[in-house]
Write an enzyme that holds these catalytic residues in place. Structure first.
Site, PDB file in Angstrom:
ATOM      1  N   ASP A 260       0.818  -1.207   0.000  1.00 29.69           N
ATOM      2  CA  ASP A 260       0.000   0.000   0.000  1.00 29.69           C
ATOM      3  C   ASP A 260       0.850   1.255   0.000  1.00 29.69           C
ATOM      4  O   ASP A 260       0.401   2.306  -0.445  1.00 29.69           O
ATOM      5  CB  ASP A 260      -0.935  -0.001   1.202  1.00 29.69           C
ATOM      6  CG  ASP A 260      -2.090  -0.957   0.996  1.00 29.69           C
ATOM      7  OD1 ASP A 260      -3.187  -0.499   0.646  1.00 29.69           O
ATOM      8  OD2 ASP A 260      -1.892  -2.169   1.154  1.00 29.69           O
TER       9      ASP A 260
ATOM     10  N   LYS B 268      -0.804  -5.299   4.094  1.00 24.26           N
ATOM     11  CA  LYS B 268      -1.824  -5.821   5.009  1.00 24.26           C
ATOM     12  C   LYS B 268      -1.172  -6.437   6.241  1.00 24.26           C
ATOM     13  O   LYS B 268      -0.166  -7.135   6.145  1.00 24.26           O
ATOM     14  CB  LYS B 268      -2.685  -6.850   4.286  1.00 24.26           C
ATOM     15  CG  LYS B 268      -3.854  -7.366   5.095  1.00 24.26           C
ATOM     16  CD  LYS B 268      -4.766  -6.235   5.570  1.00 24.26           C
ATOM     17  CE  LYS B 268      -5.310  -5.409   4.423  1.00 24.26           C
ATOM     18  NZ  LYS B 268      -6.160  -4.276   4.929  1.00 24.26           N
TER      19      LYS B 268
END
Length: 357
Positions: free
Chosen positions: A247, A258
């Site tokens: 991300d 994650k």
């Protein structure tokens, strides 16, 4: 696009339906998978912001593309600078960790400020379409970079390539093809034998609900395991390579992904299995010096305390729900990018001029 059987109802995760003032942005509603393959329609920037925040769409690349479409919806309703600023602020607040969101907003806002208000609606839609197409091209290049790794593994072992992944970084996290799963889909297209170990990814179970769904649609052999089984798989020699998405990647190569990714990286390093991170240039943040500077989103505790709406802990139990963790660059053996495979030491030249990429 990965090969899929005839039951696959979609070709992309996001698209336009209609033209003019009545056009809607259509997205796969990922909250409904795998029980129901259906879509949501956005007619306003508020719809787009809610869709990103509520995870109708998720995955760093797709969030950026979705934000671009949200700006197009905003400019259709009100093309003045004040509305542009408000739309960017609204969308930027939805998911703080994925840098692709801010990357897309900054690029599109800068472009639109040089366009007359009367022309902004049409131009913003073109920019949204261009952002989507750029994501498709980037994912294909990421796939080719990773495919070389999978070919090498197969040549060395002679058997199916065993890939472990975490969360969902396939085509559902992008417009098409994906990041971490792009090499897998390209390998399947050339009939390279491959098998994917999918970790469930508590608490929202993106691996169980999304990765298994799309791999099944593509006819890719895969097996679902609980998150804590990853160490067992690695220490018993059942994994050839770990590939995850990201991300945000800091300038020094630290990776936010994650929550649970760090533990897999530790286990992979302990047994000497390559740990690779797949991401486009838009996920790299040259303004973020290291992982400690990455904002980590914390989501509602009910995601931890409830499963299918039923409590799994005694009443009054509190929970913390960090959506991401940070894997230090020292544990990353390589980055599969739209500019090829690089190491942490090679990130500097790749990030030069990154914001204009």
């Amino acid at each position: 696009m990965p090969a899929r059987d005839r039951t696959q109802p979609f070709t992309r995760t996001i698209w336009w339906e209609g033209d003019g003032s009545d056009a809607a942005v259509v997205v796969i509603d990922q909250r409904r998978l795998p029980r129901e393959a259906t879509v949501a329609r956005w007619g306003t920037v508020a719809d787009a912001a809610d869709g990103i925040r509520s995870m109708q769409v998720r995955g760093a690349p797709l969030i950026g593309v979705a934000a671009a479409h949200g700006i197009a919806l905003a400019m259709r309703a009100e093309p003045e600078d004040a509305a542009l600023d408000a739309a960017c602020e609204l969308l930027a607040a939805t998911r703080p960790t994925a840098v692709n969101l801010r990357w897309a907003l900054d690029r599109i806002a800068a472009d639109l400020r040089g366009v007359a208000p009367g022309d902004r609606a049409v131009h913003a839609r073109r920019l949204a379409d261009a952002t989507a197409e750029a994501d498709v091209a980037a994912c294909r290049r990421i796939g080719r970079a990773g495919l070389e790794v999978l070919r090498d593994v197969h040549e060395r072992t002679g058997g199916p390539v065993q890939v472990l992944t975490h969360c969902n970084a396939g085509w559902l996290a992008c417009v098409e093809l994906g990041t971490a799963l792009a090499p897998v889909y390209l390998a399947c297209a050339e009939r390279l034998p491959i098998h994917v170990w999918v970790s469930e990814t508590r608490p929202r179970n993106q691996g169980a609900a999304l990765t298994t769904w799309e791999l099944g649609q593509g006819g890719v052999p895969h097996t679902l395991v609980v998150d804590n089984a990853a160490g067992h798989l690695l220490t018993t020699g059942q994994v050839d390579v770990v590939i995850v998405g990201a991300d945000r990647i800091a300038a020094n190569g630290d990776v936010a992904n994650k929550v649970g990714t760090y533990l897999k990286a530790l286990a992979a390093r302990d047994v000497g299995v390559p740990f690779l991170v797949a991401a486009p240039a838009s996920t790299f943040d040259p303004d973020c010096p290291n992982g400690a500077a990455i904002p980590i989103e914390e989501r509602a505790e009910d995601e931890v305390l409830l499963v299918n709406g039923a409590p799994i802990a005694p009443e009054g139990t509190r929970a913390r729900n960090w959506a991401f963790d940070v894997t230090p660059s020292r544990l990353v053996d390589g980055y599969l990018t739209d500019r090829g495979r690089v190491t942490a030491a090679e990130l500097g030249p790749m990030l030069t001029g990154h914001r204009g990429a």
